[in-house]
Design a protein around this motif. Structure first.
Motif, PDB file in Angstrom:
ATOM      1  N   ASN A 210       0.807  -1.138  -0.058  1.00 16.29           N
ATOM      2  CA  ASN A 210       0.030   0.002  -0.090  1.00 16.29           C
ATOM      3  C   ASN A 210       0.757   1.328  -0.154  1.00 16.29           C
ATOM      4  OD1 ASN A 210      -2.362  -1.219  -0.116  1.00 16.29           O
ATOM      5  ND2 ASN A 210      -2.637  -1.256   2.368  1.00 16.29           N
ATOM      6  N   GLY A 211       0.429   2.316  -0.770  1.00 18.63           N
ATOM      7  CA  GLY A 211       1.201   3.458  -0.620  1.00 18.63           C
ATOM      8  C   GLY A 211       2.402   3.856  -1.422  1.00 18.63           C
ATOM      9  N   SER A 212       2.491   2.866  -2.539  1.00 22.12           N
ATOM     10  CA  SER A 212       3.895   2.746  -3.109  1.00 22.12           C
ATOM     11  C   SER A 212       3.621   3.113  -4.449  1.00 22.12           C
ATOM     12  CB  SER A 212       4.328   1.458  -2.872  1.00 22.12           C
ATOM     13  OG  SER A 212       3.856   0.415  -3.252  1.00 22.12           O
ATOM     14  N   PHE A 213       2.610   3.049  -5.319  1.00 23.01           N
ATOM     15  CA  PHE A 213       2.674   3.102  -6.711  1.00 23.01           C
ATOM     16  C   PHE A 213       1.974   4.574  -7.280  1.00 23.01           C
ATOM     17  CE2 PHE A 213       2.200  -1.170  -5.960  1.00 23.01           C
ATOM     18  CZ  PHE A 213       2.987  -1.634  -6.931  1.00 23.01           C
ATOM     19  N   ASP A 214       2.640   5.212  -8.275  1.00 22.87           N
ATOM     20  CA  ASP A 214       2.262   6.404  -8.884  1.00 22.87           C
ATOM     21  C   ASP A 214       1.139   6.389  -9.511  1.00 22.87           C
ATOM     22  OD1 ASP A 214       4.687   7.909  -7.769  1.00 22.87           O
ATOM     23  OD2 ASP A 214       5.903   6.767  -9.462  1.00 22.87           O
ATOM     24  N   ILE A 215       1.069   5.232 -10.183  1.00 24.10           N
ATOM     25  CA  ILE A 215      -0.239   5.041 -11.253  1.00 24.10           C
ATOM     26  C   ILE A 215      -0.737   3.778 -11.125  1.00 24.10           C
ATOM     27  CG2 ILE A 215      -1.037   4.998 -13.725  1.00 24.10           C
ATOM     28  CD1 ILE A 215       1.473   6.777 -14.038  1.00 24.10           C
ATOM     29  N   VAL A 216      -2.188   3.472 -11.136  1.00 23.22           N
ATOM     30  CA  VAL A 216      -2.798   2.330 -11.231  1.00 23.22           C
ATOM     31  C   VAL A 216      -3.906   2.416 -12.169  1.00 23.22           C
ATOM     32  CG1 VAL A 216      -4.050   0.404 -10.004  1.00 23.22           C
ATOM     33  CG2 VAL A 216      -2.311   1.710  -8.766  1.00 23.22           C
ATOM     34  N   ASN A 217      -3.724   1.358 -13.148  1.00 24.40           N
ATOM     35  CA  ASN A 217      -4.921   1.332 -14.113  1.00 24.40           C
ATOM     36  C   ASN A 217      -5.643   0.000 -13.988  1.00 24.40           C
ATOM     37  OD1 ASN A 217      -6.369   2.047 -16.718  1.00 24.40           O
ATOM     38  ND2 ASN A 217      -5.292   0.475 -17.402  1.00 24.40           N
ATOM     39  N   VAL A 218      -6.812   0.357 -13.481  1.00 28.66           N
ATOM     40  CA  VAL A 218      -7.804  -0.857 -13.543  1.00 28.66           C
ATOM     41  C   VAL A 218      -8.609  -1.234 -14.967  1.00 28.66           C
ATOM     42  CG1 VAL A 218      -9.843  -1.703 -12.285  1.00 28.66           C
ATOM     43  CG2 VAL A 218      -8.191  -0.353 -11.148  1.00 28.66           C
ATOM     44  N   GLY A 219      -8.264  -2.482 -15.430  1.00 29.81           N
ATOM     45  CA  GLY A 219      -8.562  -2.851 -16.722  1.00 29.81           C
ATOM     46  C   GLY A 219      -9.986  -3.349 -17.002  1.00 29.81           C
TER      47      GLY A 219
ATOM     48  N   PHE B 132     -12.460  -1.267  -5.163  1.00 28.10           N
ATOM     49  CA  PHE B 132     -12.214   0.036  -5.437  1.00 28.10           C
ATOM     50  C   PHE B 132     -11.269   0.434  -4.500  1.00 28.10           C
ATOM     51  CE2 PHE B 132     -12.613   4.688  -5.065  1.00 28.10           C
ATOM     52  CZ  PHE B 132     -12.357   5.075  -6.155  1.00 28.10           C
ATOM     53  N   GLN B 133     -11.353   0.567  -3.188  1.00 25.13           N
ATOM     54  CA  GLN B 133     -10.747   1.057  -2.089  1.00 25.13           C
ATOM     55  C   GLN B 133      -9.329   0.306  -2.071  1.00 25.13           C
ATOM     56  OE1 GLN B 133     -11.399   4.184  -0.494  1.00 25.13           O
ATOM     57  NE2 GLN B 133      -9.426   3.941   0.140  1.00 25.13           N
ATOM     58  N   LYS B 134      -9.564  -1.044  -2.157  1.00 25.53           N
ATOM     59  CA  LYS B 134      -8.277  -1.690  -1.944  1.00 25.53           C
ATOM     60  C   LYS B 134      -7.168  -1.398  -3.007  1.00 25.53           C
ATOM     61  CE  LYS B 134      -8.578  -6.138  -3.114  1.00 25.53           C
ATOM     62  NZ  LYS B 134      -9.062  -7.587  -3.203  1.00 25.53           N
ATOM     63  N   VAL B 135      -7.630  -1.146  -4.089  1.00 24.39           N
ATOM     64  CA  VAL B 135      -6.749  -0.912  -5.366  1.00 24.39           C
ATOM     65  C   VAL B 135      -6.230   0.769  -5.129  1.00 24.39           C
ATOM     66  CG1 VAL B 135      -6.652  -0.273  -7.677  1.00 24.39           C
ATOM     67  CG2 VAL B 135      -7.622  -2.431  -6.941  1.00 24.39           C
ATOM     68  N   PHE B 136      -7.229   1.410  -4.652  1.00 28.38           N
ATOM     69  CA  PHE B 136      -6.949   2.889  -4.462  1.00 28.38           C
ATOM     70  C   PHE B 136      -5.812   2.953  -3.336  1.00 28.38           C
ATOM     71  CE2 PHE B 136      -7.320   7.232  -2.835  1.00 28.38           C
ATOM     72  CZ  PHE B 136      -7.249   8.107  -3.942  1.00 28.38           C
ATOM     73  N   ASN B 137      -5.741   2.055  -2.317  1.00 27.64           N
ATOM     74  CA  ASN B 137      -4.777   2.135  -1.310  1.00 27.64           C
ATOM     75  C   ASN B 137      -3.579   1.826  -1.833  1.00 27.64           C
ATOM     76  OD1 ASN B 137      -6.773   2.868   0.697  1.00 27.64           O
ATOM     77  ND2 ASN B 137      -6.999   0.657   1.145  1.00 27.64           N
ATOM     78  N   LEU B 138      -3.374   1.202  -3.037  1.00 28.41           N
ATOM     79  CA  LEU B 138      -2.146   1.013  -3.297  1.00 28.41           C
ATOM     80  C   LEU B 138      -1.123   2.363  -3.925  1.00 28.41           C
ATOM     81  CD1 LEU B 138      -2.981  -2.023  -5.799  1.00 28.41           C
ATOM     82  CD2 LEU B 138      -1.699  -1.968  -3.505  1.00 28.41           C
ATOM     83  N   LEU B 139      -1.930   3.341  -3.966  1.00 31.55           N
ATOM     84  CA  LEU B 139      -1.428   5.001  -4.466  1.00 31.55           C
ATOM     85  C   LEU B 139      -0.650   5.360  -3.287  1.00 31.55           C
ATOM     86  CD1 LEU B 139      -4.370   6.201  -6.674  1.00 31.55           C
ATOM     87  CD2 LEU B 139      -1.946   5.283  -7.456  1.00 31.55           C
ATOM     88  N   ARG B 140       0.331   6.132  -3.648  1.00 31.41           N
ATOM     89  CA  ARG B 140       0.992   6.950  -2.663  1.00 31.41           C
ATOM     90  C   ARG B 140       0.298   8.258  -2.874  1.00 31.41           C
ATOM     91  NH1 ARG B 140       2.673  11.149  -5.601  1.00 31.41           N
ATOM     92  NH2 ARG B 140       3.348  10.719  -8.055  1.00 31.41           N
ATOM     93  N   VAL B 141       0.497   9.316  -1.987  1.00 36.83           N
ATOM     94  CA  VAL B 141      -0.075  10.599  -1.940  1.00 36.83           C
ATOM     95  C   VAL B 141       0.362  11.288  -3.497  1.00 36.83           C
ATOM     96  CG1 VAL B 141      -0.226  12.824  -1.029  1.00 36.83           C
ATOM     97  CG2 VAL B 141      -0.452  10.920   0.444  1.00 36.83           C
TER      98      VAL B 141
END
Length: 142
Positions: A66-75, A85-94
């Motif tokens: 969690n909190g380590s990705f700049d970009i996530v694209n859900v296909g 939705f929230q689980k994937v969103f949590n992967l993003l850094r601020v």
């Protein structure tokens, strides 16, 4: 696709099936530039809808912290209230960006009309909607 060209960059992808085909395609010498530092994507089996993306705890911590990705694209399309939705969103850094198709209604034959959305993770961790494109159809995983 646009990808960063830094030594620390990494590109990951996961899906329920087709991983061996993806690995074989990515092994082709013509798939990635040899003149940049852009890494070859790493692909693995995973499931958006299951706990820990279907990975064991160690793999989840190593591959998808969690909190380590700049970009996530859900296909695949999700309903906005799906916990994935929230689980994937949590992967993003601020400041990170997620693009995702959100179902506008019920799925029919595994597809739904969507609004394709772009969210940014705010300083407070909230999903800040940036852009929307209406009138598309996507495969849904629900």
């Amino acid at each position: 696709a646009l990808m960063s060209d830094t030594p620390r960059s990494r590109i990951l992808g996961f899906d329920l099936s087709g991983i061996e085909i993806a690995k074989r395609n990515l092994a082709d010498a013509d798939v990635a530039s040899r003149t940049t530092r852009t890494p070859r994507p790493k692909v693995f089996e995973g499931n958006l809808l299951t706990e820990n993306f279907g990975l064991d705890s160690d793999s989840r911590s190593r591959l998808l912290p969690n909190g380590s990705f700049d970009i996530v694209n859900v296909g695949v399309a999700l309903k906005i209230d799906n916990p994935a939705f929230q689980k994937v969103f949590n992967l993003l850094r601020v400041g990170g960006v997620m693009t995702i198709p959100i179902c506008d209604g019920e799925a029919v034959d595994g597809r739904c009309k969507v609004t394709f959305r772009k969210y940014v993770r705010g300083d407070d961790g909230q999903a800040l909607l940036q852009e929307c494109i209406h009138g598309m159809t996507f495969v849904t995983c629900e």
